[in-house]
Enzyme design. Structure first.
Site, PDB file in Angstrom:
ATOM      1  CB  SER A  41      17.015 -23.486  13.621  1.00  0.00           C
ATOM      2  OG  SER A  41      15.909 -24.252  13.917  1.00  0.00           O
ATOM      3  CG  ASP A 328      11.604 -18.235  10.429  1.00  0.00           C
ATOM      4  OD1 ASP A 328      11.192 -19.038  11.131  1.00  0.00           O
ATOM      5  OD2 ASP A 328      12.822 -18.408  10.116  1.00  0.00           O
ATOM      6  CG  HIS A 331      12.737 -20.804  13.437  1.00  0.00           C
ATOM      7  ND1 HIS A 331      12.990 -20.639  12.207  1.00  0.00           N
ATOM      8  CD2 HIS A 331      13.733 -21.791  13.982  1.00  0.00           C
ATOM      9  CE1 HIS A 331      13.921 -21.714  11.777  1.00  0.00           C
ATOM     10  NE2 HIS A 331      14.124 -22.546  12.720  1.00  0.00           N
TER      11      HIS A 331
END
Ligand SMILES: *[C@@H]1O[C@H](CO)[C@@H](O)[C@H](O)[C@H]1NC(C)=O
Ligand SMILES: *[C@@H]1O[C@H](CO)[C@@H](O)[C@H](O)[C@H]1NC(C)=O
Ligand SMILES: *[C@@H]1O[C@H](CO)[C@@H](O)[C@H](O)[C@H]1NC(C)=O
Length: 364
Positions: A41, A328, A331
């Site tokens: 990610s 978040d 991340h």
């Protein structure tokens, strides 16, 4: 410490200036013909959008600071892959594999997938994701396309073209966060000590890097793991130590990193033409974040859904996003992505990259 911190502020400020439209310092000539990203990610820019998975963020407030809005990037603005492409002189971001078409692939492809790991099973509880093994299979598809595109080209063979590209690999975080350290207890953790688990991961990753080398990659930048035990999600699951982080998670990640660096040496010594580098995220994470105005390091900027650690759909995020390390619960914010990308591109501390940084790698 003072000079170091001053230098850190300087580069961070410089890097921010670089990003401001109109004051673009690093621009112009594309420094490599093509750029390929393999990862999770931290690099994903839309590959998961069509998958049935929790690890998918093509909704607001993700992308609130990105020109195209929510695209599947796991942050508020640009990710590390975006900044690296920019520093290397690419006019546009490298397209995700799922949507890259036609001659686009000649400039490179981004294969990264949120939730993906070195091990196929890592991240399985999240649903669909594209593990590194599959990313390498997808790369074979791209190579087939490149062969066709260059078939009539008398000035360059596909092989020598692929040798000139830059390949960036950032894998392993999900093998820890979404496998080994899953709560209450994972099968991996029952079966393996942290050292044994790290050894297994490095053995697999070495094979995967070998596959990449065999498909023509010569200039390869491999990212190590960062301070996984400092993410707000892990801090919500385990008690913090005096460091403010979950030490045993950081220590486990360090075992992986320590075993990764010799692999880089081994490629450089024993594989003809190999120019591999190791990007030391632990080193890049050092320094006082307050020096560039980051004051919140242990909480997310957006409103987080507890179980997934991702932003809730349409939640109102913090407005002072440049004061947060985390967007978040997993991340980094765009600002931290910028720092990571700029220090891997052009080292601030000698330990940031080994044996050279990305800027020097592409010039070699
Ligand atoms: C052949 O490939 C090179 C390198 O990508 C490119 O600059 C050139 O335009 C190509 N030539 C033709 C005839 O496609
Ligand atoms: C970190 O905290 C845990 C739980 O509070 C404790 O068991 C462990 O010994 C601590 N580790 C260090 C290195 O202090
Ligand atoms: C990464 O950098 C840190 C901080 O300088 C250092 O302690 C560590 O040994 C480095 N890791 C590797 C694998 O070189």
């Amino acid at each position: 410490m003072a000079p170091t911190i001053t230098k850190w502020i300087l580069i961070a400020i410089l890097s921010i200036l670089v990003m401001k439209p109109g004051i673009i310092l690093i621009q112009g000539q594309q420094q490599v013909p093509c750029l390929f990203f393999f990862g999770d990610s931290q690099f994903d820019n839309g590959n998961n959008n069509q998958l049935i998975t929790t690890a998918k963020v093509n909704y607001p407030p993700y992308g609130i600071d990105f020109p195209d809005g929510p695209t599947g990037r796991f942050t508020n603005g640009k990710n590390i892959a975006d900044f690296l492409a920019q520093f290397l002189g690419f006019a546009n971001p490298i397209p995700p594999f799922t949507t890259a078409r036609g001659s686009d692939v000649l400039k490179g492809v981004n294969y990264a997938s949120g939730g993906a790991g070195i091990l196929d099973e890592s991240g399985i509880l999240l649903g669909g994701r594209i593990p590194l093994n599959q990313q390498l299979i997808n790369h074979r598809t791209t190579i087939g396309r490149i062969r066709l595109l260059l078939i009539r080209n008398r000035t360059i063979t596909p092989e020598s073209y692929l040798n000139k590209c830059l390949y960036v690999v950032n894998m392993g975080s999900n093998d820890y966060l979404n496998n080994y350290f899953l709560q209450p207890i994972s099968p991996s953790r029952i079966l393996f000590t942290p050292d044994r688990f790290a050894a297994n991961l490095i053995q697999r990753l070495t094979q995967q890097l070998r596959t990449l080398y065999n498909s023509g990659a010569r200039k390869v930048a491999v990212f190590g793991l960062g301070l996984l035990g400092c993410t707000p999600q892990e801090l919500s699951m385990f008690p913090a130590n005096a460091s403010g982080c979950v030490d045993f998670i950081n220590e486990a990640a360090q075992l992986f990193n320590n075993r990764l660096k010799p692999v880089i040496d081994d490629f450089n010594t024993n594989s003809p033409g190999a120019q591999f580098i190791y990007v030391n995220i632990t080193s890049i994470s050092l320094g006082d974040p307050a020096s560039i105005g980051i004051t919140v390091v242990n909480a997310a900027c957006c409103v987080v859904e507890a179980r997934s650690g991702q932003c809730v759909r349409n939640g109102i995020p913090c407005s002072n996003r440049n004061e947060y390390a985390f967007w978040d619960n997993f991340h980094p914010t765009e600002l931290l992505n910028l720092v990571t990308a700029s220090r891997s591109f052009n080292v601030l501390l000698p330990e940031d990259a080994y044996p050279v940084d990305i800027q020097r790698l592409v010039l070699q």
